[in-house]
Scaffold this motif. Structure first.
Motif, PDB file in Angstrom:
ATOM      1  N   ASP A 101      -5.353  85.520 -10.386  1.00  0.00           N
ATOM      2  CA  ASP A 101      -6.337  86.576 -10.114  1.00  0.00           C
ATOM      3  C   ASP A 101      -5.757  87.755  -9.346  1.00  0.00           C
ATOM      4  N   LEU A 102      -4.774  87.511  -8.500  1.00  0.00           N
ATOM      5  CA  LEU A 102      -4.179  88.584  -7.700  1.00  0.00           C
ATOM      6  C   LEU A 102      -2.972  89.235  -8.370  1.00  0.00           C
ATOM      7  N   GLY A 103      -2.566  88.715  -9.517  1.00  0.00           N
ATOM      8  CA  GLY A 103      -1.401  89.261 -10.211  1.00  0.00           C
ATOM      9  C   GLY A 103      -0.104  88.982  -9.469  1.00  0.00           C
ATOM     10  N   GLN A 104      -0.091  87.941  -8.640  1.00  0.00           N
ATOM     11  CA  GLN A 104       1.079  87.614  -7.812  1.00  0.00           C
ATOM     12  C   GLN A 104       1.888  86.431  -8.344  1.00  0.00           C
ATOM     13  N   ASN A 105       1.275  85.580  -9.143  1.00  0.00           N
ATOM     14  CA  ASN A 105       1.933  84.398  -9.683  1.00  0.00           C
ATOM     15  C   ASN A 105       1.779  84.385 -11.197  1.00  0.00           C
ATOM     16  N   ALA A 106       2.816  83.899 -11.863  1.00  0.00           N
ATOM     17  CA  ALA A 106       2.812  83.911 -13.325  1.00  0.00           C
ATOM     18  C   ALA A 106       3.372  82.613 -13.885  1.00  0.00           C
ATOM     19  N   LEU A 107       2.919  82.279 -15.084  1.00  0.00           N
ATOM     20  CA  LEU A 107       3.470  81.175 -15.871  1.00  0.00           C
ATOM     21  C   LEU A 107       3.840  81.714 -17.239  1.00  0.00           C
ATOM     22  N   VAL A 108       5.003  81.328 -17.729  1.00  0.00           N
ATOM     23  CA  VAL A 108       5.424  81.668 -19.084  1.00  0.00           C
ATOM     24  C   VAL A 108       6.278  80.521 -19.612  1.00  0.00           C
ATOM     25  N   TYR A 109       6.107  80.220 -20.881  1.00  0.00           N
ATOM     26  CA  TYR A 109       6.887  79.174 -21.534  1.00  0.00           C
ATOM     27  C   TYR A 109       8.022  79.842 -22.285  1.00  0.00           C
ATOM     28  N   VAL A 110       9.234  79.292 -22.141  1.00  0.00           N
ATOM     29  CA  VAL A 110      10.425  79.823 -22.796  1.00  0.00           C
ATOM     30  C   VAL A 110      11.081  78.686 -23.561  1.00  0.00           C
ATOM     31  N   GLU A 111      11.312  78.920 -24.834  1.00  0.00           N
ATOM     32  CA  GLU A 111      11.934  77.917 -25.696  1.00  0.00           C
ATOM     33  C   GLU A 111      13.187  78.518 -26.300  1.00  0.00           C
ATOM     34  N   PHE A 112      14.306  77.832 -26.154  1.00  0.00           N
ATOM     35  CA  PHE A 112      15.570  78.305 -26.709  1.00  0.00           C
ATOM     36  C   PHE A 112      16.108  77.258 -27.658  1.00  0.00           C
ATOM     37  N   GLN A 113      16.315  77.654 -28.904  1.00  0.00           N
ATOM     38  CA  GLN A 113      16.880  76.772 -29.925  1.00  0.00           C
ATOM     39  C   GLN A 113      18.253  77.326 -30.279  1.00  0.00           C
ATOM     40  N   CYS A 114      19.263  76.450 -30.212  1.00  0.00           N
ATOM     41  CA  CYS A 114      20.630  76.928 -30.405  1.00  0.00           C
ATOM     42  C   CYS A 114      21.421  76.095 -31.412  1.00  0.00           C
ATOM     43  N   GLY A 115      20.778  75.219 -32.123  1.00  0.00           N
ATOM     44  CA  GLY A 115      21.468  74.420 -33.121  1.00  0.00           C
ATOM     45  C   GLY A 115      20.643  73.221 -33.518  1.00  0.00           C
ATOM     46  N   ALA A 116      21.200  72.445 -34.439  1.00  0.00           N
ATOM     47  CA  ALA A 116      20.483  71.268 -34.936  1.00  0.00           C
ATOM     48  C   ALA A 116      20.221  70.259 -33.823  1.00  0.00           C
ATOM     49  N   ARG A 117      21.104  70.196 -32.858  1.00  0.00           N
ATOM     50  CA  ARG A 117      20.956  69.274 -31.720  1.00  0.00           C
ATOM     51  C   ARG A 117      21.150  70.023 -30.407  1.00  0.00           C
ATOM     52  N   CYS A 118      20.558  71.187 -30.325  1.00  0.00           N
ATOM     53  CA  CYS A 118      20.736  72.023 -29.136  1.00  0.00           C
ATOM     54  C   CYS A 118      19.468  72.840 -28.914  1.00  0.00           C
ATOM     55  N   GLY A 119      18.850  72.650 -27.761  1.00  0.00           N
ATOM     56  CA  GLY A 119      17.678  73.453 -27.443  1.00  0.00           C
ATOM     57  C   GLY A 119      16.887  72.852 -26.308  1.00  0.00           C
ATOM     58  N   SER A 120      15.978  73.654 -25.780  1.00  0.00           N
ATOM     59  CA  SER A 120      15.100  73.176 -24.715  1.00  0.00           C
ATOM     60  C   SER A 120      13.886  74.083 -24.611  1.00  0.00           C
ATOM     61  N   GLY A 121      12.863  73.567 -23.960  1.00  0.00           N
ATOM     62  CA  GLY A 121      11.659  74.334 -23.673  1.00  0.00           C
ATOM     63  C   GLY A 121      11.309  74.156 -22.205  1.00  0.00           C
ATOM     64  N   ARG A 122      10.974  75.251 -21.521  1.00  0.00           N
ATOM     65  CA  ARG A 122      10.661  75.217 -20.090  1.00  0.00           C
ATOM     66  C   ARG A 122       9.431  76.064 -19.799  1.00  0.00           C
ATOM     67  N   LEU A 123       8.645  75.582 -18.854  1.00  0.00           N
ATOM     68  CA  LEU A 123       7.557  76.387 -18.316  1.00  0.00           C
ATOM     69  C   LEU A 123       8.085  76.986 -17.018  1.00  0.00           C
ATOM     70  N   ILE A 124       8.088  78.295 -16.939  1.00  0.00           N
ATOM     71  CA  ILE A 124       8.660  79.016 -15.802  1.00  0.00           C
ATOM     72  C   ILE A 124       7.537  79.504 -14.894  1.00  0.00           C
ATOM     73  N   ARG A 125       7.706  79.255 -13.606  1.00  0.00           N
ATOM     74  CA  ARG A 125       6.800  79.796 -12.587  1.00  0.00           C
ATOM     75  C   ARG A 125       7.505  80.946 -11.893  1.00  0.00           C
ATOM     76  N   ALA A 126       6.806  82.037 -11.723  1.00  0.00           N
ATOM     77  CA  ALA A 126       7.377  83.203 -11.047  1.00  0.00           C
ATOM     78  C   ALA A 126       6.352  83.761 -10.073  1.00  0.00           C
ATOM     79  N   GLN A 127       6.882  84.467  -9.069  1.00  0.00           N
ATOM     80  CA  GLN A 127       6.016  85.076  -8.058  1.00  0.00           C
ATOM     81  C   GLN A 127       6.492  86.500  -7.815  1.00  0.00           C
TER      82      GLN A 127
END
Length: 146
Positions: A101-127
């Motif tokens: 509500d205050l525009g001070q904290n954020a959540l964003v999901y980031v997914e990186f795929q780098c190959g057939a057996r390479c990748g990850s997904g993270r939920l990032i918290r920022a302030q």
């Protein structure tokens, strides 16, 4: 390479039937912010080429992605990706960012795929601080590897 549309696949972050309060506690965020993130990301949204990044980037639409990654062999799909995007380390997918509500904290999901057996997904918290947005944590949602 960035996917031209935000991801709307929320199952990894908030599994069906999970209580938002329990997931928020594990992710060290508030239930209100996590609920806002879930509501905001029910559908994908188109990204525009407005990112100011230190490296060149491309936006890949769904049609091009489906063409590159068709077929049963993921290794062949990543070979097609490498041929179409020489030097690109992989494909980055983002969610929409939710703000409190205050525009001070954020959540964003980031997914990186780098190959057939390479990748990850993270939920990032920022302030938001005096020097701009600061990353507080990144909860690993999934990872793939050999």
């Amino acid at each position: 390479v960035l996917a031209h549309k935000t991801t709307a696949d929320l199952r990894g972050v908030v599994p069906p039937g999970a209580k938002v309060e329990d997931v928020a506690k594990r992710l060290e965020t508030t239930p209100a912010l996590l609920s806002r993130w879930v509501a905001l990301n029910q559908e994908g949204a188109a990204l525009e080429r407005n990112f100011k990044l230190p490296l060149p980037y491309e936006l890949m639409d769904e049609k091009a992605r489906n063409e590159l990654f068709k077929g049963p062999d993921p290794a062949e799909s990543w070979q097609r990706f490498a041929a179409a995007h020489p030097g690109a380390p992989g494909l980055l997918r983002l969610s929409r960012a939710a703000l409190d509500d205050l525009g001070q904290n954020a959540l964003v999901y980031v997914e990186f795929q780098c190959g057939a057996r390479c990748g990850s997904g993270r939920l990032i918290r920022a302030q938001l601080g005096a020097k701009g947005w600061q990353l507080l944590s990144g909860e690993l949602i999934w990872v793939t590897g050999p």
